[in-house]
Scaffold this motif. Structure first.
Motif, PDB file in Angstrom:
ATOM      1  N   VAL A 121     -13.479 -12.495  19.227  1.00  0.00           N
ATOM      2  CA  VAL A 121     -12.497 -11.527  18.750  1.00  0.00           C
ATOM      3  C   VAL A 121     -11.131 -11.958  19.257  1.00  0.00           C
ATOM      4  CG1 VAL A 121     -11.759  -9.122  18.784  1.00  0.00           C
ATOM      5  CG2 VAL A 121     -14.194  -9.671  18.709  1.00  0.00           C
ATOM      6  N   THR A 122     -10.288 -12.414  18.346  1.00  0.00           N
ATOM      7  CA  THR A 122      -8.966 -12.898  18.724  1.00  0.00           C
ATOM      8  C   THR A 122      -8.060 -12.831  17.495  1.00  0.00           C
ATOM      9  OG1 THR A 122      -7.780 -14.726  19.777  1.00  0.00           O
ATOM     10  CG2 THR A 122      -9.559 -15.325  18.245  1.00  0.00           C
ATOM     11  N   ASP A 123      -6.875 -13.446  17.571  1.00  0.00           N
ATOM     12  CA  ASP A 123      -5.946 -13.370  16.441  1.00  0.00           C
ATOM     13  C   ASP A 123      -6.295 -14.383  15.360  1.00  0.00           C
ATOM     14  OD1 ASP A 123      -3.997 -15.902  16.632  1.00  0.00           O
ATOM     15  OD2 ASP A 123      -4.470 -15.223  18.649  1.00  0.00           O
ATOM     16  N   ILE A 124      -5.691 -14.217  14.215  1.00  0.00           N
ATOM     17  CA  ILE A 124      -6.057 -14.985  13.021  1.00  0.00           C
ATOM     18  C   ILE A 124      -5.763 -16.479  13.177  1.00  0.00           C
ATOM     19  CG2 ILE A 124      -3.826 -14.622  11.858  1.00  0.00           C
ATOM     20  CD1 ILE A 124      -5.481 -14.232   9.251  1.00  0.00           C
ATOM     21  N   LEU A 125      -4.672 -16.838  13.879  1.00  0.00           N
ATOM     22  CA  LEU A 125      -4.349 -18.253  14.042  1.00  0.00           C
ATOM     23  C   LEU A 125      -5.316 -18.930  15.002  1.00  0.00           C
ATOM     24  CD1 LEU A 125      -0.433 -18.279  14.253  1.00  0.00           C
ATOM     25  CD2 LEU A 125      -1.898 -18.610  12.260  1.00  0.00           C
ATOM     26  N   THR A 126      -5.588 -18.282  16.136  1.00  0.00           N
ATOM     27  CA  THR A 126      -6.512 -18.857  17.111  1.00  0.00           C
ATOM     28  C   THR A 126      -7.905 -19.011  16.526  1.00  0.00           C
ATOM     29  OG1 THR A 126      -5.243 -17.872  18.927  1.00  0.00           O
ATOM     30  CG2 THR A 126      -7.494 -18.565  19.413  1.00  0.00           C
ATOM     31  N   LYS A 127      -8.297 -18.071  15.703  1.00  0.00           N
ATOM     32  CA  LYS A 127      -9.654 -18.068  15.155  1.00  0.00           C
ATOM     33  C   LYS A 127      -9.840 -19.081  14.027  1.00  0.00           C
ATOM     34  CE  LYS A 127     -13.240 -14.757  13.755  1.00  0.00           C
ATOM     35  NZ  LYS A 127     -14.031 -14.835  14.992  1.00  0.00           N
ATOM     36  N   MET A 265     -14.962  -2.418  28.939  1.00  0.00           N
ATOM     37  CA  MET A 265     -15.096  -2.908  27.568  1.00  0.00           C
ATOM     38  C   MET A 265     -13.722  -2.948  26.901  1.00  0.00           C
ATOM     39  SD  MET A 265     -17.396  -1.373  24.437  1.00  0.00           S
ATOM     40  CE  MET A 265     -16.283  -0.033  24.027  1.00  0.00           C
ATOM     41  N   HIS A 266     -13.425  -4.053  26.232  1.00  0.00           N
ATOM     42  CA  HIS A 266     -12.150  -4.185  25.534  1.00  0.00           C
ATOM     43  C   HIS A 266     -12.106  -3.258  24.316  1.00  0.00           C
ATOM     44  CE1 HIS A 266     -10.303  -7.679  27.572  1.00  0.00           C
ATOM     45  NE2 HIS A 266     -11.552  -7.992  27.872  1.00  0.00           N
ATOM     46  N   ILE A 267     -10.924  -2.725  24.059  1.00  0.00           N
ATOM     47  CA  ILE A 267     -10.762  -1.846  22.904  1.00  0.00           C
ATOM     48  C   ILE A 267     -11.023  -2.603  21.604  1.00  0.00           C
ATOM     49  CG2 ILE A 267      -8.269  -2.296  22.612  1.00  0.00           C
ATOM     50  CD1 ILE A 267      -7.951   0.713  21.969  1.00  0.00           C
ATOM     51  N   HIS A 268     -10.826  -3.928  21.630  1.00  0.00           N
ATOM     52  CA  HIS A 268     -10.961  -4.725  20.407  1.00  0.00           C
ATOM     53  C   HIS A 268     -12.417  -4.972  19.999  1.00  0.00           C
ATOM     54  CE1 HIS A 268      -6.724  -5.363  20.984  1.00  0.00           C
ATOM     55  NE2 HIS A 268      -6.934  -6.041  22.092  1.00  0.00           N
ATOM     56  N   VAL A 269     -13.361  -4.609  20.844  1.00  0.00           N
ATOM     57  CA  VAL A 269     -14.771  -4.853  20.502  1.00  0.00           C
ATOM     58  C   VAL A 269     -15.563  -3.557  20.360  1.00  0.00           C
ATOM     59  CG1 VAL A 269     -14.774  -7.113  21.610  1.00  0.00           C
ATOM     60  CG2 VAL A 269     -15.497  -5.116  22.921  1.00  0.00           C
ATOM     61  N   VAL A 273     -13.903  -2.346  13.001  1.00  0.00           N
ATOM     62  CA  VAL A 273     -12.518  -2.181  12.569  1.00  0.00           C
ATOM     63  C   VAL A 273     -11.549  -2.628  13.670  1.00  0.00           C
ATOM     64  CG1 VAL A 273     -12.383   0.238  13.340  1.00  0.00           C
ATOM     65  CG2 VAL A 273     -10.850  -0.584  11.533  1.00  0.00           C
ATOM     66  N   ASP A 274     -11.938  -2.429  14.930  1.00  0.00           N
ATOM     67  CA  ASP A 274     -11.081  -2.854  16.036  1.00  0.00           C
ATOM     68  C   ASP A 274     -11.034  -4.374  16.126  1.00  0.00           C
ATOM     69  OD1 ASP A 274     -10.592  -0.115  17.203  1.00  0.00           O
ATOM     70  OD2 ASP A 274     -12.774  -0.188  17.356  1.00  0.00           O
ATOM     71  N   SER A 275     -12.173  -5.025  15.908  1.00  0.00           N
ATOM     72  CA  SER A 275     -12.216  -6.490  15.933  1.00  0.00           C
ATOM     73  C   SER A 275     -11.429  -7.066  14.759  1.00  0.00           C
ATOM     74  CB  SER A 275     -13.667  -6.972  15.888  1.00  0.00           C
ATOM     75  OG  SER A 275     -14.382  -6.531  17.019  1.00  0.00           O
ATOM     76  N   ILE A 335     -20.177   5.155  24.248  1.00  0.00           N
ATOM     77  CA  ILE A 335     -19.246   4.189  23.677  1.00  0.00           C
ATOM     78  C   ILE A 335     -19.709   2.789  24.074  1.00  0.00           C
ATOM     79  CG2 ILE A 335     -16.845   3.403  23.604  1.00  0.00           C
ATOM     80  CD1 ILE A 335     -17.344   6.186  22.386  1.00  0.00           C
ATOM     81  N   ARG A 336     -20.122   2.008  23.093  1.00  0.00           N
ATOM     82  CA  ARG A 336     -20.591   0.651  23.336  1.00  0.00           C
ATOM     83  C   ARG A 336     -20.076  -0.266  22.241  1.00  0.00           C
ATOM     84  NH1 ARG A 336     -26.979   0.299  22.188  1.00  0.00           N
ATOM     85  NH2 ARG A 336     -26.421  -1.901  22.353  1.00  0.00           N
ATOM     86  N   SER A 337     -20.036  -1.553  22.528  1.00  0.00           N
ATOM     87  CA  SER A 337     -19.510  -2.523  21.590  1.00  0.00           C
ATOM     88  C   SER A 337     -20.479  -2.731  20.405  1.00  0.00           C
ATOM     89  CB  SER A 337     -19.273  -3.861  22.289  1.00  0.00           C
ATOM     90  OG  SER A 337     -18.939  -4.873  21.335  1.00  0.00           O
TER      91      SER A 337
END
Length: 341
Positions: A121-127, A265-269, A273-275, A335-337
């Motif tokens: 889970v990261t930004d579009i360029l890195t991925k 736990m990171h909010i992005h996972v 929709v968060d990822s 709340i789990r990923s």
């Protein structure tokens, strides 16, 4: 490196002692295979078991070390039945490398190990854009025996150079220096994970630089607009910078609160929709895409204003998600990923 040296580094990173004296429980490992650290941790929790791949014994958790071969009577755990892990640190489901090392498989194992070091889970360029570029640079750095901190240091120089170029209104040169820094920001982490050379201070250096520099870039960009004859009015400049800097800080605080509140736990996972939103949220790389397009259209002033607006919208999104997660937990929902296996 040799299989033994790789194992030694993995053991040190996971705080196992590399001891052949045979005193006490031990993990007996076949040097014929290459495996990711996740497998060592997996077997450390399974005394009296042996991990096999295609029927070959690879890692055994024995009562007493010192043996030259795998003992009989251990319960078999087939690697084929436990291929998918949840890597919390890299925010992804993964199939950690476990392969027999042979001349014909070296290149394939190298690629698998490298891509296994990527965050899920990261930004579009890195991925999607950096991986192949960074693979070449990571391979070169490894062959030159460069340390991850050396790569980070080179990136830091490019980061400062980009800031100065933005300040001078030399946006294209600044973006070129910034591109070099952004790619190296991927390389240092991959080099550390692939060569098992991560360190506490290296992590602080890398992540500290990542955390601190973005507001300086956007401020320098705003100042550099003067050289294009597109300077923002003083009140406009103040509003834009407040939105960008305050929004950036608040987003980071929201992420920290989420981790503290929901077991690190990171909010992005949390949910898919968060990822998905992490691909485009107002962080450095997506923001640079906005500035690139605006500069190509010869309106870098609109670019920095767009970043301010996008930062505020991203901040609102994360604040809403934090509130929704909090209310769900209050209703007794765990709340789990969504990535957990």
């Amino acid at each position: 490196m040799t299989s033994t040296e790789r194992l030694r580094r993995i053991a040190r990173a996971q705080r196992f002692s590399f001891d052949k004296s045979g005193n006490g429980p031990a993990l007996l490992v076949a040097a014929s295979h290459v495996f990711e650290p996740a497998w060592l941790k997996f077997m450390a929790a399974r005394p009296g078991h042996v991990l096999t791949l295609n029927g070959e014994k690879v890692i055994a958790h024995v009562e007493k070390g010192g043996a030259r071969d795998f003992p009989e009577g251990l319960s078999e755990v087939r690697a084929e039945d436990h291929r998918v892990f949840y890597n919390e640190a890299l925010r992804k489901r993964e199939e950690p490398v476990l392969e027999r090392l042979e001349p014909a498989t070296v290149r394939a194992i190298e690629r698998k190990t490298y891509f296994g070091a990527y965050k899920g889970v990261t930004d579009i360029l890195t991925k999607y854009l950096w991986p192949e570029w960074a693979l070449v640079l990571t391979r070169i750095a490894a062959r030159l025996h460069m340390t991850p901190n050396m790569v980070t240091a080179i990136g830091a120089i490019l980061c400062v150079l980009a800031t100065w170029l933005f300040w001078e209104g030399r946006f294209w040169e600044g973006m070129a220096a910034g591109l070099g820094f952004m790619v190296l920001d991927t390389v240092d982490g991959k080099l550390a994970r692939c060569t098992i050379t991560s360190s506490y201070w290296g992590n602080i250096f890398d992540h500290g630089l990542d955390l601190v520099h973005p507001p300086f870039w956007w401020w320098a960009w705003g100042v550099g607009l003067t050289h294009w004859g597109l300077a923002l009015a003083p009140h406009e400049f103040a509003l834009v910078m407040i939105a960008i800097v305050a929004g950036y800080v608040v987003q980071r605080l929201i992420e920290g609160v989420f981790m503290r509140r929901f077991g690190n736990m990171h909010i992005h996972v949390w949910e898919k929709v968060d990822s998905d939103f992490r691909l485009i949220t107002a962080r450095r790389n997506p923001n640079m895409v906005i500035l690139f397009v605006a500069t190509a259209l010869k309106r870098p002033d609109i670019g920095i204003i767009a970043i301010a607006i996008w930062t505020v919208l991203s901040c609102i999104f994360h604040a809403v998600r934090l509130r929704q997660a909090t209310r769900k937990r209050q209703r007794g929902i765990k709340i789990r990923s969504w990535l957990e296996v």
